[in-house]
Write a protein that holds these residues in place. Structure first.
Motif, PDB file in Angstrom:
ATOM      1  N   ARG A   1       0.827  -1.204   0.000  1.00 53.96           N
ATOM      2  CA  ARG A   1       0.000   0.000   0.000  1.00 53.96           C
ATOM      3  C   ARG A   1       0.861   1.253   0.000  1.00 53.96           C
ATOM      4  O   ARG A   1       1.981   1.257   0.517  1.00 53.96           O
ATOM      5  N   TYR A   2       0.316   2.312  -0.548  1.00 55.07           N
ATOM      6  CA  TYR A   2       0.980   3.606  -0.551  1.00 55.07           C
ATOM      7  C   TYR A   2      -0.096   4.693  -0.525  1.00 55.07           C
ATOM      8  O   TYR A   2      -1.242   4.461  -0.922  1.00 55.07           O
ATOM      9  N   VAL A   3       0.258   5.871  -0.051  1.00 58.47           N
ATOM     10  CA  VAL A   3      -0.700   6.964   0.095  1.00 58.47           C
ATOM     11  C   VAL A   3      -0.668   7.826  -1.159  1.00 58.47           C
ATOM     12  O   VAL A   3       0.394   8.298  -1.580  1.00 58.47           O
ATOM     13  N   ILE A   4      -1.844   8.031  -1.750  1.00 59.90           N
ATOM     14  CA  ILE A   4      -1.977   8.927  -2.894  1.00 59.90           C
ATOM     15  C   ILE A   4      -3.351   9.582  -2.845  1.00 59.90           C
ATOM     16  O   ILE A   4      -4.371   8.900  -2.708  1.00 59.90           O
ATOM     17  N   ASP A   5      -3.353  10.895  -2.882  1.00 59.01           N
ATOM     18  CA  ASP A   5      -4.599  11.663  -2.947  1.00 59.01           C
ATOM     19  C   ASP A   5      -5.590  11.269  -1.849  1.00 59.01           C
ATOM     20  O   ASP A   5      -6.794  11.155  -2.087  1.00 59.01           O
TER      21      ASP A   5
ATOM     22  N   ARG B   1      -5.913   8.433  -0.162  1.00 58.34           N
ATOM     23  CA  ARG B   1      -6.356   7.035  -0.057  1.00 58.34           C
ATOM     24  C   ARG B   1      -5.143   6.113  -0.021  1.00 58.34           C
ATOM     25  O   ARG B   1      -4.057   6.472  -0.453  1.00 58.34           O
ATOM     26  N   LEU B   2      -5.369   4.917   0.506  1.00 58.48           N
ATOM     27  CA  LEU B   2      -4.338   3.898   0.506  1.00 58.48           C
ATOM     28  C   LEU B   2      -4.535   3.032  -0.726  1.00 58.48           C
ATOM     29  O   LEU B   2      -5.437   2.190  -0.779  1.00 58.48           O
ATOM     30  N   ALA B   3      -3.732   3.261  -1.739  1.00 56.00           N
ATOM     31  CA  ALA B   3      -3.839   2.485  -2.967  1.00 56.00           C
ATOM     32  C   ALA B   3      -3.092   1.166  -2.802  1.00 56.00           C
ATOM     33  O   ALA B   3      -2.137   1.063  -2.026  1.00 56.00           O
ATOM     34  N   VAL B   4      -3.528   0.160  -3.524  1.00 58.53           N
ATOM     35  CA  VAL B   4      -2.912  -1.170  -3.469  1.00 58.53           C
ATOM     36  C   VAL B   4      -2.028  -1.367  -4.698  1.00 58.53           C
ATOM     37  O   VAL B   4      -2.459  -1.132  -5.830  1.00 58.53           O
ATOM     38  N   TRP B   5      -0.800  -1.798  -4.454  1.00 62.52           N
ATOM     39  CA  TRP B   5       0.170  -2.017  -5.526  1.00 62.52           C
ATOM     40  C   TRP B   5       0.164  -3.492  -5.938  1.00 62.52           C
ATOM     41  O   TRP B   5       0.220  -4.378  -5.080  1.00 62.52           O
ATOM     42  N   ASP B   6       0.090  -3.752  -7.235  1.00 60.54           N
ATOM     43  CA  ASP B   6       0.122  -5.136  -7.696  1.00 60.54           C
ATOM     44  C   ASP B   6       1.248  -5.378  -8.703  1.00 60.54           C
ATOM     45  O   ASP B   6       1.233  -6.360  -9.452  1.00 60.54           O
ATOM     46  N   GLY B   7       2.234  -4.489  -8.703  1.00 63.05           N
ATOM     47  CA  GLY B   7       3.367  -4.614  -9.616  1.00 63.05           C
ATOM     48  C   GLY B   7       4.571  -5.252  -8.949  1.00 63.05           C
ATOM     49  O   GLY B   7       4.462  -5.875  -7.884  1.00 63.05           O
ATOM     50  N   PRO B   8       5.753  -5.098  -9.549  1.00 64.99           N
ATOM     51  CA  PRO B   8       6.977  -5.683  -8.992  1.00 64.99           C
ATOM     52  C   PRO B   8       7.337  -5.062  -7.638  1.00 64.99           C
ATOM     53  O   PRO B   8       6.972  -3.917  -7.351  1.00 64.99           O
ATOM     54  N   CYS B   9       8.042  -5.837  -6.840  1.00 60.90           N
ATOM     55  CA  CYS B   9       8.413  -5.377  -5.499  1.00 60.90           C
ATOM     56  C   CYS B   9       9.902  -5.627  -5.251  1.00 60.90           C
ATOM     57  O   CYS B   9      10.529  -6.443  -5.924  1.00 60.90           O
ATOM     58  N   LYS B  10      10.431  -4.913  -4.295  1.00 64.23           N
ATOM     59  CA  LYS B  10      11.845  -5.050  -3.929  1.00 64.23           C
ATOM     60  C   LYS B  10      11.942  -5.699  -2.554  1.00 64.23           C
ATOM     61  O   LYS B  10      11.300  -5.247  -1.598  1.00 64.23           O
TER      62      LYS B  10
ATOM     63  N   ALA C   1      -1.977   6.961   9.363  1.00 60.76           N
ATOM     64  CA  ALA C   1      -1.963   8.281  10.006  1.00 60.76           C
ATOM     65  C   ALA C   1      -1.730   9.372   8.973  1.00 60.76           C
ATOM     66  O   ALA C   1      -2.374  10.435   9.018  1.00 60.76           O
ATOM     67  N   PHE C   2      -0.829   9.145   8.024  1.00 64.07           N
ATOM     68  CA  PHE C   2      -0.632  10.108   6.930  1.00 64.07           C
ATOM     69  C   PHE C   2      -1.936  10.327   6.165  1.00 64.07           C
ATOM     70  O   PHE C   2      -2.275  11.452   5.795  1.00 64.07           O
ATOM     71  N   ARG C   3      -2.650   9.247   5.917  1.00 65.79           N
ATOM     72  CA  ARG C   3      -3.864   9.325   5.100  1.00 65.79           C
ATOM     73  C   ARG C   3      -4.979  10.089   5.802  1.00 65.79           C
ATOM     74  O   ARG C   3      -5.677  10.899   5.188  1.00 65.79           O
ATOM     75  N   THR C   4      -5.163   9.832   7.102  1.00 59.01           N
ATOM     76  CA  THR C   4      -6.343  10.358   7.797  1.00 59.01           C
ATOM     77  C   THR C   4      -6.118  11.690   8.498  1.00 59.01           C
ATOM     78  O   THR C   4      -7.069  12.429   8.723  1.00 59.01           O
ATOM     79  N   ALA C   5      -4.873  12.007   8.864  1.00 58.72           N
ATOM     80  CA  ALA C   5      -4.633  13.221   9.650  1.00 58.72           C
ATOM     81  C   ALA C   5      -4.643  14.483   8.796  1.00 58.72           C
ATOM     82  O   ALA C   5      -4.907  15.575   9.309  1.00 58.72           O
ATOM     83  N   PHE C   6      -4.365  14.329   7.492  1.00 60.83           N
ATOM     84  CA  PHE C   6      -4.247  15.493   6.625  1.00 60.83           C
ATOM     85  C   PHE C   6      -5.262  15.411   5.478  1.00 60.83           C
ATOM     86  O   PHE C   6      -5.670  14.316   5.083  1.00 60.83           O
ATOM     87  N   PRO C   7      -5.642  16.553   4.916  1.00 55.20           N
ATOM     88  CA  PRO C   7      -6.546  16.536   3.760  1.00 55.20           C
ATOM     89  C   PRO C   7      -5.940  15.746   2.604  1.00 55.20           C
ATOM     90  O   PRO C   7      -4.716  15.581   2.507  1.00 55.20           O
ATOM     91  N   LYS C   8      -6.784  15.276   1.721  1.00 52.37           N
ATOM     92  CA  LYS C   8      -6.324  14.417   0.633  1.00 52.37           C
ATOM     93  C   LYS C   8      -5.312  15.153  -0.257  1.00 52.37           C
ATOM     94  O   LYS C   8      -5.449  16.342  -0.540  1.00 52.37           O
TER      95      LYS C   8
END
Length: 542
Positions: free
Chosen positions: A31-35, A37-46, A227-234
Motif C-alpha cells: 500500500r501507498y498513500v496517494i490523494d 487514499r491507501l492504494a494497493v500495488w500489484d506490480g513488482p516489489c523489492k 496516520a498520513f492518510r487520515t490526519a491530513f486533507p487528501k
C-alpha cells in the motif's frame, strides 16, 4: 583486514533471537498513500534484507529477509506528483489556505496516531538499519519531541505576526506562506528523525508533499501510512516507493516541484538541482556530506578528549553526518592519545541491536564492509597501520572498528567521508597544519577542539567559525539541541535546519499592504471581525 570466525559467532541462530524482538513474519507492504487514499500495488516489489544476519547449523551466515515494498516507476511518480500539485492548487487548496491553528490540529492528530505505533516502528528501525534498541527508542521519542517543539515554534512565529504594522502611512501585515510542492527524501542513518526534520515543517507551513523513504529504512514508515492518510486533507502527503535515479530526476524536470528536501550526498544534490527547468525557482534544503575533524591541542585533557572522540567517531558505527571522521592530534601527545583511544575502542561491545549495552552493530550490507576494507587496505599500502587489535576484521555485515595511523594526503581516508567504523588519525607540529586541513576541505559542517589554553583556543575559534558552522570545544560534534541551528558550509549543506529555521526554510514572507486611510482601517477591521480571510487576522494561538 580479513574475515573473522570470531565475529560470525556474534550473529544469532534464528531460534536464539529473543521472542520479544522478533517480527511477526514478513512485511509484504503493498500500500501507498496517494490523494488521500491507501492504494494497493500489484506490480513488482523489492525485497528488504536486514543488516542483522543469522547462523545456520553449518555456520553459514545470511542476512535476514524482512519483507518487500513496491517498486514503482515513472507512471506512478507522475500520478503522485499530480496529486500533490492538485492539493496545492496554485495556493488555493484547502491545506495552503487553512489557518495555522487548523494545520496544527491536523499535525497533533498525526502525532497521536503515530504514538500508538511506537513499538512496531522502533522494532523496524532496529531490524532495518541495525541501530541498537536503546537508540531506536531514542530516535522515535526524539522525533515526537521535535514535532511538538516545531508546533510550539510555529505558534510563536504566527503569534508574532498577528498584528498590523504602520510605517510611513502604510498599513501592512506580514506572514509566512508556503512554497508549493515539496519533494522530501531522508537518510538511512536517522530514517525517521532526519526525514521528519524536513517533512514536518514542510507540512506545517502549508506545503503539499511527495515523500520518498530512504533505501534502508523503508518499511518502518508502513505503520504510519494510515496516520498520513487520515490526519491530513487528501493529496497533502503522497508516498513514492521507487528507485530514486528513475523517478526523482523526472519529478524535478517537470518543473512542478517547488522545494527539494534531501539528506544525502552533494554529488546527488548537484545532479538533481540541474534537472529543474528553472533552478532559481527551486528552494533546496540540503543536508549533505561532512568530514568533521577533531583537533587535539597540546595540554588537552586526554581523558576528556579520548572519551569524546571515541563517542564522536563511533556512535552508531560512525554512521552519522556529525561523526568525527578525522582526528588531528599534536605530536607531543599523539602516542599516549592513541594508546588510550585504542584501549577504549577495544572495550566497545559488539553485538546485535537488542543486546544490553551494545555499541557496535551490523552495517547495512556487505558492500559497506567492503568499502571500509578497501579504504584501510589502501592506507596500509601507503604506509599507515591499523593500531587496535583485530581492527578491520569483518564477517558479512559486522565490522570491527579500525584505528588507522598515520593518515596522509592521497589516501582515501584523508578526504573521503568513510561513514562507518574506521577512525583515521593524523598528527601535527604546528596548529596551522590542523587549520589548513579544515580550510582546504570541501566540507564545512563542524569541528571539535580539545585544549585548555584560552589564548590558543580563542585564536583557533576565530578562523574556524568562518570555515564551519559549529565549533565544539572539548566535546564531540553533534546536531542537538534541536533549537540550535544545524547547517553547513561548502559542500556540507544548503539552508539551515533547527526547530525555528526549518519553518522559515519551507516558507516565504508574504504581506498585505494598504494606505493608512480611514476607509482602509474600516475595511481591515471588517475583514478581521468577520473572519473573511485566513491570512489577514489578529488571532492568538495558545
Amino acid at each position: 583486514m580479513h574475515p573473522s570466525d570470531a565475529l560470525s559467532n556474534l550473529f544469532p541462530t534464528a531460534e536464539s533471537i529473543p521472542t520479544q524482538f522478533r517480527l511477526d513474519g514478513l512485511i509484504e507492504q503493498r500500500r501507498y498513500v496517494i490523494d488521500g487514499r491507501l492504494a494497493v500495488w500489484d506490480g513488482p516489489c523489492k525485497k528488504v534484507f536486514s543488516p542483522i544476519c543469522t547462523r545456520d547449523e553449518s555456520g553459514e551466515v545470511r542476512q535476514v529477509e524482512l519483507g518487500s515494498y513496491p517498486l514503482m516507476g515513472e507512471t506512478e511518480s507522475d500520478q503522485l506528483l499530480e496529486a500533490a500539485v492538485a492539493a496545492y492548487d496554485n495556493g488555493r487548496g484547502r491545506w495552503p489556505t487553512m489557518t495555522v491553528a487548523e494545520r496544527i490540529q491536523c499535525m497533533q492528530d498525526f502525532v497521536r496516531q503515530m504514538a500508538t505505533q511506537r513499538d512496531l516502528v522502533v522494532k523496524l528501525i532496529m531490524w532495518e538499519i541495525g541501530k541498537s534498541l536503546t537508540d531506536s527508542r531514542k530516535e522515535f521519542d526524539r522525533t515526537v519531541e521535535y514535532i511538538q517543539a516545531t508546533i510550539e515554534a510555529l505558534k510563536a512565529l504566527d503569534n508574532e505576526n498577528s498584528r498590523f504594522t504602520v510605517v510611513e502611512g502604510t498599513i501592512g501585515q506580514i506572514r509566512r506562506t508556503p512554497l508549493g510542492v515539496v519533494l522530501c527524501m531522508g537518510p538511512y542513518n536517522y530514517p525517521l528523525n532526519e526525514t521528519f526534520c524536513t517533512l514536518i515543517p514542510a507540512l506545517l507551513m502549508g506545503n503539499t508533499v511527495v515523500f520518498k523513504p530512504p533505501q534502508y529504512g523503508t518499511l518502518l514508515f508502513w505503520p504510519l501510512l494510515e496516520a498520513f492518510r487520515t490526519a491530513f486533507p487528501k493529496g497533502v502527503i503522497n508516498t513514492i516507493y521507487a528507485p530514486g535515479e528513475v523517478v526523482v530526476p523526472r519529478m524535478l524536470a517537470s518543473g512542478k516541484v517547488n522545494s527539494l528536501a534531501l539528506i544525502g550526498s552533494s554529488r546527488v544534490a548537484d545532479f538533481l538541482k540541474k534537472q529543474h527547468p528553472k533552478s532559481h525557482r527551486l528552494r533546496a534544503v540540503l543536508g549533505l556530506d561532512a568530514k568533521n575533524a577533531a583537533i587535539v591541542l597540546p595540554g588537552a585533557d586526554l581523558a576528556t578528549a579520548v572519551k569524546e572522540c571515541v563517542a564522536g567517531a563511533l556512535s552508531f558505527n560512525g554512521q552519522r553526518c556529525t561523526a568525527l571522521k578525522m582526528l588531528i592530534v599534536h605530536k607531543s601527545l599523539v602516542d599516549e592519545f592513541l594508546r588510550r583511544f585504542c584501549e577504549e575502542v577495544g572495550a566497545l561491545k559488539m553485538g546485535m541491536p537488542w543486546d544490553d549495552g551494545v555499541q557496535i552493530t551490523p552495517l547495512p550490507g556487505p558492500h559497506r564492509t567492503a568499502y571500509m576494507t578497501s579504504a584501510i587496505d589502501e592506507a596500509v599500502a601507503m604506509g599507515a597501520s591499523v593500531l587496535n587489535a583485530n581492527g578491520g576484521d569483518y564477517c558479512a555485515t559486522m565490522f570491527r572498528p579500525a584505528v588507522v595511523y598515520p593518515i596522509k594526503p592521497g589516501m582515501k581516508l584523508y578526504r573521503e567521508e568513510q561513514f562507518g567504523p574506521v577512525v583515521p588519525v593524523m598528527s601535527f607540529d604546528d596548529v596551522e597544519e590542523a587549520l589548513e586541513y579544515v580550510i582546504t576541505s570541501d566540507h564545512g559542517q563542524q569541528v571539535s577542539i580539545f585544549g585548555n589554553d584560552p589564548v590558543e583556543i580563542g585564536k583557533l575559534v576565530d578562523p574556524l567559525v568562518n570555515q564551519v558552522c559549529r565549533v565544539n570545544i572539548n566535546c564531540q560534534c553533534q546536531r542537538g539541541p534541536d533549537v540550535f541551528p544545524f547547517a553547513g558550509r561548502k559542500d556540507s549543506a544548503e539552508g539551515t535546519l533547527s526547530v525555528g529555521d526549518a519553518l522559515r526554510a519551507f516558507s516565504i514572507r508574504s504581506m498585505v499592504a494598504m494606505k493608512a486611510t480611514d476607509s482602509s482601517k474600516q475595511l481591515l477591521n471588517t475583514i478581521v471581525r468577520d473572519h473573511t480571510s485566513n491570512f489577514i487576522n489578529t488571532g492568538f494561538i495558545l
